[in-house]
Design an enzyme around this catalytic site. Structure first.
Site, PDB file in Angstrom:
ATOM      1  N   ASP A   1     -67.354  80.351  19.643  1.00 41.25           N
ATOM      2  CA  ASP A   1     -67.298  79.823  18.279  1.00 41.25           C
ATOM      3  C   ASP A   1     -68.171  78.567  18.153  1.00 41.25           C
ATOM      4  O   ASP A   1     -68.301  77.795  19.109  1.00 41.25           O
ATOM      5  CB  ASP A   1     -65.841  79.487  17.931  1.00 41.25           C
ATOM      6  CG  ASP A   1     -65.648  79.298  16.432  1.00 41.25           C
ATOM      7  OD1 ASP A   1     -66.529  79.705  15.649  1.00 41.25           O
ATOM      8  OD2 ASP A   1     -64.608  78.729  16.043  1.00 41.25           O
TER       9      ASP A   1
ATOM     10  N   ASN B   1     -71.442  78.555  16.439  1.00 42.19           N
ATOM     11  CA  ASN B   1     -72.886  78.765  16.253  1.00 42.19           C
ATOM     12  C   ASN B   1     -73.376  78.219  14.912  1.00 42.19           C
ATOM     13  O   ASN B   1     -74.446  77.600  14.828  1.00 42.19           O
ATOM     14  CB  ASN B   1     -73.222  80.257  16.299  1.00 42.19           C
ATOM     15  CG  ASN B   1     -72.971  80.866  17.653  1.00 42.19           C
ATOM     16  OD1 ASN B   1     -72.756  80.160  18.617  1.00 42.19           O
ATOM     17  ND2 ASN B   1     -72.997  82.186  17.718  1.00 42.19           N
TER      18      ASN B   1
ATOM     19  N   ARG C   1     -72.051  75.848  12.976  1.00 43.40           N
ATOM     20  CA  ARG C   1     -72.037  74.379  12.919  1.00 43.40           C
ATOM     21  C   ARG C   1     -73.177  73.788  13.753  1.00 43.40           C
ATOM     22  O   ARG C   1     -73.791  72.791  13.391  1.00 43.40           O
ATOM     23  CB  ARG C   1     -70.687  73.841  13.411  1.00 43.40           C
ATOM     24  CG  ARG C   1     -69.604  73.895  12.343  1.00 43.40           C
ATOM     25  CD  ARG C   1     -68.240  73.690  12.914  1.00 43.40           C
ATOM     26  NE  ARG C   1     -67.768  74.895  13.588  1.00 43.40           N
ATOM     27  CZ  ARG C   1     -66.777  74.919  14.471  1.00 43.40           C
ATOM     28  NH1 ARG C   1     -66.170  73.798  14.815  1.00 43.40           N
ATOM     29  NH2 ARG C   1     -66.390  76.050  15.008  1.00 43.40           N
TER      30      ARG C   1
ATOM     31  N   HIS D   1     -76.762  81.650  16.051  1.00 43.38           N
ATOM     32  CA  HIS D   1     -76.398  82.875  16.762  1.00 43.38           C
ATOM     33  C   HIS D   1     -77.444  83.190  17.835  1.00 43.38           C
ATOM     34  O   HIS D   1     -77.098  83.579  18.950  1.00 43.38           O
ATOM     35  CB  HIS D   1     -76.257  84.044  15.784  1.00 43.38           C
ATOM     36  CG  HIS D   1     -75.179  83.840  14.747  1.00 43.38           C
ATOM     37  ND1 HIS D   1     -73.941  83.333  15.079  1.00 43.38           N
ATOM     38  CD2 HIS D   1     -75.154  84.062  13.405  1.00 43.38           C
ATOM     39  CE1 HIS D   1     -73.194  83.264  13.970  1.00 43.38           C
ATOM     40  NE2 HIS D   1     -73.919  83.692  12.954  1.00 43.38           N
TER      41      HIS D   1
ATOM     42  N   LEU E   1     -69.879  93.051  37.992  1.00 39.33           N
ATOM     43  CA  LEU E   1     -69.090  92.525  36.875  1.00 39.33           C
ATOM     44  C   LEU E   1     -68.880  93.570  35.781  1.00 39.33           C
ATOM     45  O   LEU E   1     -69.824  94.259  35.384  1.00 39.33           O
ATOM     46  CB  LEU E   1     -69.827  91.313  36.278  1.00 39.33           C
ATOM     47  CG  LEU E   1     -69.202  90.693  35.032  1.00 39.33           C
ATOM     48  CD1 LEU E   1     -67.897  89.971  35.375  1.00 39.33           C
ATOM     49  CD2 LEU E   1     -70.178  89.713  34.361  1.00 39.33           C
TER      50      LEU E   1
ATOM     51  N   SER F   1     -57.365  83.933  16.606  1.00 36.71           N
ATOM     52  CA  SER F   1     -58.233  84.646  15.666  1.00 36.71           C
ATOM     53  C   SER F   1     -58.283  86.152  15.926  1.00 36.71           C
ATOM     54  O   SER F   1     -59.364  86.750  15.905  1.00 36.71           O
ATOM     55  CB  SER F   1     -59.644  84.052  15.682  1.00 36.71           C
ATOM     56  OG  SER F   1     -59.615  82.713  15.282  1.00 36.71           O
TER      57      SER F   1
END
Ligand code: FPP
Length: 255
Positions: A23, A25, A27, A40, A134, A199
């Protein structure tokens, strides 16, 4: 003292599965007088960093929240730009992910995505499907409530057809029908951007996750902050609802 933080994390218990809500991006871009989309784009670099770090540390799984069910209601240009960024990122990064033995999966309601993006996702998933490093999940058009509803529907369909007995549904069976399937639950959630809420991310799977909230905006997230999150995790006593004491200490070493 980034080095010291990294050293602490290296010798401490690591999470098996990390989830990240990326979260801040918008701002980050606004603070520089740039369009939100620039934020972004800048957010791709910390994504690469987290993948590299998780792969290096031998962490089993990483799940990134890239676009929520609710994000569709953002301005059309921002949505279009994000979809373009996902297309471009998959196209450009899949070789490097493959080289790092990463297995990529997209979770979320992929039917809401363009046919082109769906095809590209399917190709990238297929290309990396046999990788044993991964396990990277990127949540796109994802919502925790949507996930629970789609799992309930899938199980109800099996019950209706007679393939599944109602009594066979237990927590493990239900969890397997969720988007993360049989992956271990995330044991650490990192959220950047100075907000302290879930969220609608992985509502079922985050039941016992440790929560690390960072004030950094996502494009500023770096190796030092990642190491801080790991150090925070290493210092937690994981109890899974049990009382504090010997059992809890044992769980800390092997969650
Ligand atoms: C939230 O910040 C971030 C997003 C909605 C997009 C996340 C996407 C990326 C980091 C790009 C690439 C990712 C992958 C995996 C290809 P925000 O826009 O809500 O920020 P704000 O709270 O400052 O407005």
């Amino acid at each position: 003292m980034a080095h010291a933080v990294t050293e602490t994390a290296a010798s401490a218990p690591l999470p098996r599965h990390i989830a990240i809500t990326m979260d801040g991006n918008g701002r980050w871009a606004a603070a520089r007088g740039l369009a939100r989309t620039a934020g972004h784009k800048a957010g791709l670099e910390p994504v690469r960093l987290c993948v590299r770090e998780c792969a290096r540390l031998g962490i089993e799984a990483l799940t990134l929240f890239a676009f929520s069910s609710e994000n569709w209601s953002r301005p059309a240009e921002e949505v279009a730009s994000l979809m373009g960024l996902f297309l471009e990122a998959i196209d450009r990064e899949v070789s490097e992910l493959d080289r790092q033995a990463v297995r990529l999966r997209i979770i979320g309601n992929r039917h809401a995505l363009s046919v082109r993006l769906q095809a590209q996702i399917a190709a990238a998933e297929q290309r990396t499907a046999h990788n044993t490093g991964l396990k990277l999940q990127v949540a796109v058009s994802y919502g925790g409530r949507w996930d629970i509803v789609q799992a309930a529907r899938a199980l109800a369909t099996q019950c209706t057809s007679g393939a599944l007995a109602l009594t066979a549904i237990d927590e493990a069976h239900f969890a397997a029908a969720l988007e993360l399937g049989t992956l271990p639950d995330p044991d650490l959630l990192i959220r950047t951007g100075a907000e302290r809420r879930l969220s609608n991310f992985l509502l079922w799977n985050l039941a016992y996750a440790e929560l690390y909230f960072s004030d950094l905006l996502w494009p500023d997230f770096d190796a030092t902050e990642f190491a801080r999150a790991l150090a925070f995790f290493a210092g937690r006593e994981r109890r899974f609802g049990q009382a504090a004491g010997e059992g809890a200490t044992a769980l800390k070493a092997a969650p």
